[in-house]
Design an enzyme around this catalytic site. Structure first.
Site, PDB file in Angstrom:
ATOM      1  N   TYR A  54     -60.832 -32.472 -35.352  1.00  0.00           N
ATOM      2  CA  TYR A  54     -59.928 -32.280 -36.489  1.00  0.00           C
ATOM      3  C   TYR A  54     -60.622 -31.464 -37.581  1.00  0.00           C
ATOM      4  O   TYR A  54     -61.626 -31.891 -38.157  1.00  0.00           O
ATOM      5  CB  TYR A  54     -59.442 -33.627 -37.054  1.00  0.00           C
ATOM      6  CG  TYR A  54     -58.674 -34.488 -36.064  1.00  0.00           C
ATOM      7  CD1 TYR A  54     -58.149 -33.959 -34.880  1.00  0.00           C
ATOM      8  CD2 TYR A  54     -58.463 -35.838 -36.297  1.00  0.00           C
ATOM      9  CE1 TYR A  54     -57.454 -34.743 -33.979  1.00  0.00           C
ATOM     10  CE2 TYR A  54     -57.754 -36.635 -35.393  1.00  0.00           C
ATOM     11  CZ  TYR A  54     -57.267 -36.076 -34.237  1.00  0.00           C
ATOM     12  OH  TYR A  54     -56.586 -36.861 -33.334  1.00  0.00           O
ATOM     13  N   GLY A 197     -43.326 -38.783 -33.816  1.00  0.00           N
ATOM     14  CA  GLY A 197     -43.031 -37.567 -33.044  1.00  0.00           C
ATOM     15  C   GLY A 197     -44.155 -36.557 -33.162  1.00  0.00           C
ATOM     16  O   GLY A 197     -45.030 -36.682 -34.013  1.00  0.00           O
ATOM     17  N   GLN A 211     -32.211 -35.726 -39.837  1.00  0.00           N
ATOM     18  CA  GLN A 211     -31.023 -36.099 -40.615  1.00  0.00           C
ATOM     19  C   GLN A 211     -29.835 -35.308 -40.098  1.00  0.00           C
ATOM     20  O   GLN A 211     -29.984 -34.129 -39.794  1.00  0.00           O
ATOM     21  CB  GLN A 211     -31.212 -35.715 -42.093  1.00  0.00           C
ATOM     22  CG  GLN A 211     -32.284 -36.458 -42.823  1.00  0.00           C
ATOM     23  CD  GLN A 211     -31.798 -37.830 -43.303  1.00  0.00           C
ATOM     24  OE1 GLN A 211     -30.689 -38.257 -42.965  1.00  0.00           O
ATOM     25  NE2 GLN A 211     -32.630 -38.495 -44.058  1.00  0.00           N
TER      26      GLN A 211
HETATM   27  P1  NAP Z   1     -47.355 -39.132 -37.145  1.00  0.00           P
HETATM   28  O1  NAP Z   1     -48.272 -40.140 -37.730  1.00  0.00           O
HETATM   29  O2  NAP Z   1     -46.388 -39.596 -36.132  1.00  0.00           O
HETATM   30  O3  NAP Z   1     -46.526 -38.387 -38.291  1.00  0.00           O
HETATM   31  C1  NAP Z   1     -47.121 -37.856 -39.419  1.00  0.00           C
HETATM   32  C2  NAP Z   1     -46.019 -37.332 -40.319  1.00  0.00           C
HETATM   33  O4  NAP Z   1     -45.142 -38.402 -40.670  1.00  0.00           O
HETATM   34  C3  NAP Z   1     -46.534 -36.748 -41.610  1.00  0.00           C
HETATM   35  O5  NAP Z   1     -45.768 -35.596 -41.898  1.00  0.00           O
HETATM   36  C4  NAP Z   1     -46.276 -37.849 -42.633  1.00  0.00           C
HETATM   37  O6  NAP Z   1     -46.027 -37.319 -43.924  1.00  0.00           O
HETATM   38  C5  NAP Z   1     -45.003 -38.449 -42.081  1.00  0.00           C
HETATM   39  N1  NAP Z   1     -44.865 -39.878 -42.447  1.00  0.00           N
HETATM   40  C6  NAP Z   1     -45.799 -40.852 -42.348  1.00  0.00           C
HETATM   41  N2  NAP Z   1     -45.300 -42.037 -42.749  1.00  0.00           N
HETATM   42  C7  NAP Z   1     -44.013 -41.806 -43.104  1.00  0.00           C
HETATM   43  C8  NAP Z   1     -42.978 -42.640 -43.617  1.00  0.00           C
HETATM   44  N3  NAP Z   1     -43.166 -43.943 -43.795  1.00  0.00           N
HETATM   45  N4  NAP Z   1     -41.773 -42.071 -43.885  1.00  0.00           N
HETATM   46  C9  NAP Z   1     -41.567 -40.745 -43.679  1.00  0.00           C
HETATM   47  N5  NAP Z   1     -42.511 -39.901 -43.187  1.00  0.00           N
HETATM   48  C10 NAP Z   1     -43.715 -40.433 -42.914  1.00  0.00           C
HETATM   49  O7  NAP Z   1     -48.162 -37.914 -36.501  1.00  0.00           O
HETATM   50  P2  NAP Z   1     -49.642 -37.564 -36.072  1.00  0.00           P
HETATM   51  O8  NAP Z   1     -50.476 -37.228 -37.246  1.00  0.00           O
HETATM   52  O9  NAP Z   1     -49.467 -36.584 -34.965  1.00  0.00           O
HETATM   53  O10 NAP Z   1     -50.213 -38.885 -35.364  1.00  0.00           O
HETATM   54  C11 NAP Z   1     -50.923 -39.881 -36.049  1.00  0.00           C
HETATM   55  C12 NAP Z   1     -52.423 -39.821 -35.777  1.00  0.00           C
HETATM   56  O11 NAP Z   1     -52.690 -39.997 -34.378  1.00  0.00           O
HETATM   57  C13 NAP Z   1     -53.086 -38.453 -36.064  1.00  0.00           C
HETATM   58  O12 NAP Z   1     -53.229 -38.218 -37.432  1.00  0.00           O
HETATM   59  C14 NAP Z   1     -54.364 -38.593 -35.285  1.00  0.00           C
HETATM   60  O13 NAP Z   1     -55.299 -39.398 -35.972  1.00  0.00           O
HETATM   61  C15 NAP Z   1     -53.864 -39.285 -34.013  1.00  0.00           C
HETATM   62  N6  NAP Z   1     -53.528 -38.322 -32.899  1.00  0.00           N
HETATM   63  C16 NAP Z   1     -54.286 -38.376 -31.771  1.00  0.00           C
HETATM   64  C17 NAP Z   1     -54.029 -37.484 -30.731  1.00  0.00           C
HETATM   65  C18 NAP Z   1     -54.876 -37.548 -29.489  1.00  0.00           C
HETATM   66  O14 NAP Z   1     -54.804 -36.609 -28.663  1.00  0.00           O
HETATM   67  N7  NAP Z   1     -55.645 -38.579 -29.294  1.00  0.00           N
HETATM   68  C19 NAP Z   1     -52.987 -36.548 -30.827  1.00  0.00           C
HETATM   69  C20 NAP Z   1     -52.202 -36.538 -31.976  1.00  0.00           C
HETATM   70  C21 NAP Z   1     -52.465 -37.451 -33.000  1.00  0.00           C
HETATM   71  P3  NAP Z   1     -47.128 -37.320 -45.109  1.00  0.00           P
HETATM   72  O15 NAP Z   1     -48.445 -36.960 -44.472  1.00  0.00           O
HETATM   73  O16 NAP Z   1     -46.610 -36.323 -46.063  1.00  0.00           O
HETATM   74  O17 NAP Z   1     -47.168 -38.703 -45.698  1.00  0.00           O
END
Ligand code: NAP
Length: 291
Positions: A54, A197, A211
């Site tokens: 990252y 997602g 939405q």
């Molecule tokens: P996610 O957590 O599913 O979504 C993040 C998005 O959701 C951001 O835009 C965030 O906005 C928004 N959000 C968070 N809480 C919310 C709420 N309560 N209401 C409305 N919107 C909300 O996506 P992700 O970052 O892909 O996945 C989470 C974590 O998993 C990553 O950060 C990483 O650490 C890990 N990951 C691992 C892999 C792997 O290959 N192992 C791959 C992908 C992800 P804001 O930031 O503006 O609050």
């Protein structure tokens, strides 16, 4: 905060953690990112997930800042990239992560993706070395199919493979067919990433129901019954599986608060059935992707 056991270990970890993908990419957002992580930590989100990949180590540096005064309270997860999965590569990657994270140990060290170049024999042998040296407490993997997990387990012998981190959300339920049942049977924690997602740059970006769509309306309506948002319904739906935890990423403190409060509702069987209709499970299992 609710806790679940990490695999078959005695370690209790928060059921919701904090993701850090994209942290450290933009210097002007560093303070906001540190503030968000700190706010989460103060409110019980003490599991932090990061990776050497990252922002090329930048996310680990942000995490280091956020945990510098509370390292002992944190369950810290980071990952070695698939390309660094040779025996020597894993050890060097861990040492660099430790330096960036400004800590002497990693709680949970994951192989980020199955590797095209390096065999489990090398990677997992290095993982056990790190545990024996006290640099890593627990070994895990990410994006592993059951077959790949078995291969890794065969190498680590008496050591425990305690976690598999995989993508799981309304529009990608493939892990329900192979990964979740295997992990539950073998006492491995499933850590669900991208609970809202995939981002546009990842797996074609099947994101959160937008939405104005009937899928979103259904989630809003279900949430409305509990005074909750569609996002809180999503977290609750994911956490219905025994032994599973999830790591949403939220930079906005209102989002963090909302994610914490998601633990307060319990979806009824009737609501789960409605979700089943709108987001049906396919027959496909999570497939093997190597990097
Ligand atoms: P996610 O957590 O599913 O979504 C993040 C998005 O959701 C951001 O835009 C965030 O906005 C928004 N959000 C968070 N809480 C919310 C709420 N309560 N209401 C409305 N919107 C909300 O996506 P992700 O970052 O892909 O996945 C989470 C974590 O998993 C990553 O950060 C990483 O650490 C890990 N990951 C691992 C892999 C792997 O290959 N192992 C791959 C992908 C992800 P804001 O930031 O503006 O609050």
């Amino acid at each position: 905060m609710k806790y679940r056991s990490l695999g078959t270990t005695n370690e209790k970890i928060p059921i919701i953690g904090q993701g850090t993908w994209t942290y450290g990419e933009n210097k002007s957002e560093a303070l906001e990112e540190i503030k968000a992580l700190s706010y989460g930590i103060e409110n019980g989100l003490t599991l932090i997930d990061t990776a050497e990949e990252y922002a090329k180590g930048g996310a680990e540096r942000i995490v280091a800042e956020a945990i510098k005064d509370c390292r002992g309270d944190i369950f810290l997860t980071t990952k070695v990239s698939a390309k660094n999965c040779s025996y020597k590569g894993v050890i060097e990657a861990a040492e660099k992560s430790l330096e960036r994270l400004n800590t002497t140990y990693i709680d949970l060290y994951l192989q980020h993706w199955p590797s095209k170049e390096h065999e489990a024999e090398e990677t997992m042998r290095a993982m056990t070395y790190l545990v024996e040296k006290g640099l890593v407490k627990y070994i895990g993997v990410s994006n592993f199919t059951p077959e790949m997990i078995m291969e890794a387990q065969n190498v680590i012998g008496h050591h425990v493979l305690s976690c598999n981190q995989v993508g799981y959300h309304f529009n990608d339920r493939r892990v329900e067919n192979n990964v979740i049942p295997y992990c539950q049977k073998h006492g491995i924690t499933v850590m669900a990433y991208s609970p809202f997602g995939y981002a546009p740059q990842f797996f074609g970006g099947v994101g959160f129901p937008e939405q104005g769509t009937s899928e979103r309306q259904v989630l809003d309506d279900i949430g409305g019954k509990y005074g909750a948002t569609a996002y809180q319904v999503a977290l609750n739906w994911i956490l219905r599986h025994e032994g599973l935890i999830t790591i949403p990423k939220a930079k906005n403190t209102a989002h963090i608060k909302s994610n914490l409060e998601a633990l307060e509702l319990t979806l009824s069987d009737e609501d789960l059935q409605v979700i089943e209709t709108y987001f049906p499970k396919t027959n496909e299992g999570m497939s093997l992707v190597k990097y």
